[in-house]
Design an enzyme around this catalytic site. Structure first.
Site, PDB file in Angstrom:
ATOM      1  N   ASP A   1      88.173   1.856   4.499  1.00 25.57           N
ATOM      2  CA  ASP A   1      88.270   1.563   3.111  1.00 25.57           C
ATOM      3  C   ASP A   1      86.597   1.488   2.656  1.00 25.57           C
ATOM      4  O   ASP A   1      85.511  -0.276   2.029  1.00 25.57           O
ATOM      5  CB  ASP A   1      88.071  -0.237   3.212  1.00 25.57           C
ATOM      6  CG  ASP A   1      86.925  -0.647   4.180  1.00 25.57           C
ATOM      7  OD1 ASP A   1      87.071   0.454   5.282  1.00 25.57           O
ATOM      8  OD2 ASP A   1      87.523  -2.138   4.993  1.00 25.57           O
ATOM      9  N   GLU A   2      86.317   2.194   2.150  1.00 31.40           N
ATOM     10  CA  GLU A   2      84.606   2.784   2.020  1.00 31.40           C
ATOM     11  C   GLU A   2      84.253   3.675   1.034  1.00 31.40           C
ATOM     12  O   GLU A   2      85.523   4.584   1.359  1.00 31.40           O
ATOM     13  CB  GLU A   2      83.219   3.306   3.380  1.00 31.40           C
ATOM     14  CG  GLU A   2      83.391   2.814   4.394  1.00 31.40           C
ATOM     15  CD  GLU A   2      82.693   3.403   6.005  1.00 31.40           C
ATOM     16  OE1 GLU A   2      82.035   4.269   5.840  1.00 31.40           O
ATOM     17  OE2 GLU A   2      83.458   3.282   7.241  1.00 31.40           O
TER      18      GLU A   2
END
Lengths: 339, 198
Positions: A230-231
């Protein structure tokens, strides 16, 4: 292959191929049921019983090694008082065991009747094996090409954004050309909660929607990459003003906070962002920029998430942590003093 | 053209003249690959240009090159599986000749999208045959020359003594005259029906 059986159940005559597979002992003169075990139907060895099976399919097994299976049909001959009276004519074939039989008994084309399709079957077996082998080789090559293509790919397959490889290329190019740019390292907040409570399908859906929303906030010239679970990393070409950059980052956080519907549920996430400006560096280096953006991101997280932190090389050198600006809800909210 | 045909040309070039010659031919054509996939289809022009490049590189007339390919397909140990499939055609060379009409059908049994030339054998006088080779697509590849080389090698394989005469072509149809002088002239090569295919 055939055999002629007498009324007493002895083999009177047989074809050359049957002799060949019977091996040393000549089958002529032996009892039919001594040469062949009748596997199916389960019937006794008497001639009367055999004759009763006239016309139906028989499954036989040679009693002598290598005990191959044969398919046969028996025709009862009339009781007319002649030499074959009460006997039978048996027609035999290899059935599915033919490929082994041809090898084990060194059979040749002349062992099969002209009308027998066995040779064609053997041909087909070899031809198909060769074709399968060629197809298998092609599959292996295509698989190799697919792996190579995946390694060379620039796209994150889940979101359609760029991947880390693509981001590296873009950054290297911008640095090589000496162009000004801004870099944002974005990490979703509360994403793990969505994944844990609603499952991976919901998580994937959120990532796709987040990607779409970030794209909606950026210009076409900007590069948006998903670099981890989720980066995300956003590269904004030409951006050189800190306050403008913080504005954009806050806008991104704001639009990510709108609920994301998924199968009747509402998923809520937010984001923390760490940002750097290339012009703050005399000699920008990719690894340094990414590391500093991550440090700013860490600061934003530490200060309560849903924030933007701009990295300041001067303060960093003096040991002062970068300030993080909390994101304000709503369009009228006044942004707090930023640096 | 089916990849198997191009693959045959590749293996012939590699096994007979070495990988360098083959790679040089593909480079000159700017093909972008140096290995043909046997189970894919290629543009017909690829086959034509490959043959032309090889003929130029080897300084060999195209008909001779094609005949050599036919001979190679039967006699080289690296393509033994094809020789075996052809030997299924008959126990004697004569039977094999008479099975030639079935060749495209046999080819399709193995590989459904393989278009082989239609062959038509007409027995004339005793031991003399006329074979017509109808190539699937005119002007792409004169298969007749390949068939010439293939028949010559198959006669050797069976141990038969034959004289082959290429009578020329009428459009897509090529005519070959076959005279079978001695069906069992030499021992020939052994064909073990039950051998494990290579």
């Amino acid at each position: 292959m055939h055999a002629v059986v007498s009324g007493t159940g002895h083999i009177l005559r047989c074809g050359a191929t049957l002799r060949k597979i019977q091996g040393r002992e000549d089958p002529v003169g032996q009892r039919f049921t001594e040469v062949f075990e009748i596997r199916r139907p389960r019937i006794g060895p008497s001639m009367a019983v055999l004759r009763a099976a006239s016309g139906s399919r028989l499954h036989l097994r040679m009693r002598s090694p290598p005990q191959i299976d044969l398919t046969a049909v028996l025709i009862a001959l009339p009781k007319d008082g002649g030499p074959l009276s009460g006997g039978a004519l048996v027609d035999l074939s290899f059935g599915i065991s033919v490929i082994d039989a041809v090898r084990d008994f060194a059979l040749t084309g002349s062992d099969f009747a002209v009308t027998d399709p066995t040779i064609e079957m053997l041909y087909l077996f070899e031809a198909k094996s060769a074709a399968m082998e060629a197809s298998r080789k092609l599959n292996l090559r295509l698989q190799g090409a697919m792996i190579a293509a995946e390694e060379q790919a620039f796209t994150d397959t889940l979101t359609g954004l760029k991947n880390r490889r693509a981001m590296d290329h873009v950054l290297t190019r911008l640095i090589d050309r000496g162009e000004d740019f801004a870099l944002m390292s974005l990490d979703l907040d509360y994403f793990k909660a969505v994944n844990d409570s609603l499952g991976h399908a919901a998580g994937d859906h959120v990532l796709q929607q987040v990607a779409r929303r970030i794209v909606g906030q950026m210009r076409g010239a900007d590069t948006i990459a998903r670099v981890g679970g989720d980066e995300f990393v956003v590269i904004l070409a030409g951006h050189a003003e800190g306050p403008v950059l913080v504005d954009i980052a806050e806008r991104v956080i704001g639009c990510l906070e709108a609920p994301i519907p998924f199968e009747g549920e509402e998923c809520r996430v937010s984001a923390s962002i760490g940002a750097v400006l290339s012009r703050d560096y005399a000699h920008p280096e990719m690894d340094q920029l990414l590391a500093d953006a991550d440090r700013a991101l860490y600061t934003a997280k530490m200060q309560g998430r849903r924030r933007v932190a701009l990295f300041d090389p001067v303060q960093d050198a003096e040991g002062v942590p970068p300030p993080a600006t909390p994101h304000q809800q709503g369009p009228d909210a006044k942004a707090p003093d930023r640096r | 053209m089916h990849g198997l045909i191009n693959r045959a040309i590749e293996r012939f070039a590699r096994d007979t003249y070495g990988g360098d010659v083959w790679i040089q031919a593909t480079r000159r054509m700017d093909l972008g690959f140096t290995e043909v996939a046997a189970m894919l289809h290629y543009d017909d022009a690829v086959t034509t240009r490959l043959l032309q490049q090889l003929a130029d590189l080897l300084d060999k007339p195209a008909p001779d090159l094609l005949e050599d390919i036919g001979t190679y397909l039967v006699s080289h140990p690296n393509v033994e599986s094809l020789r075996r499939l052809l030997r299924f055609g008959g126990v004697t060379f004569e039977e094999f000749l008479l099975s030639l009409d079935d060749l495209p059908g046999r080819g399709r049994l193995a590989v459904p999208d393989l278009d082989l030339p239609r062959l038509e054998l007409v027995p004339h006088t005793d031991q003399c045959y006329a074979l017509t080779v109808f190539s699937p697509k005119p002007a792409t590849l004169p298969f007749g020359r390949v068939v010439m080389g293939l028949l010559r090698a198959m006669a050797d394989d069976y141990g038969a003594l034959v004289v082959l005469d290429y009578k020329g072509d009428r459009g897509a149809a090529e005519l070959i005259e076959i005279r079978l002088l001695e069906p069992a002239f030499a021992e020939g090569r052994h064909f073990d029906l039950g051998a494990t295919p290579p």
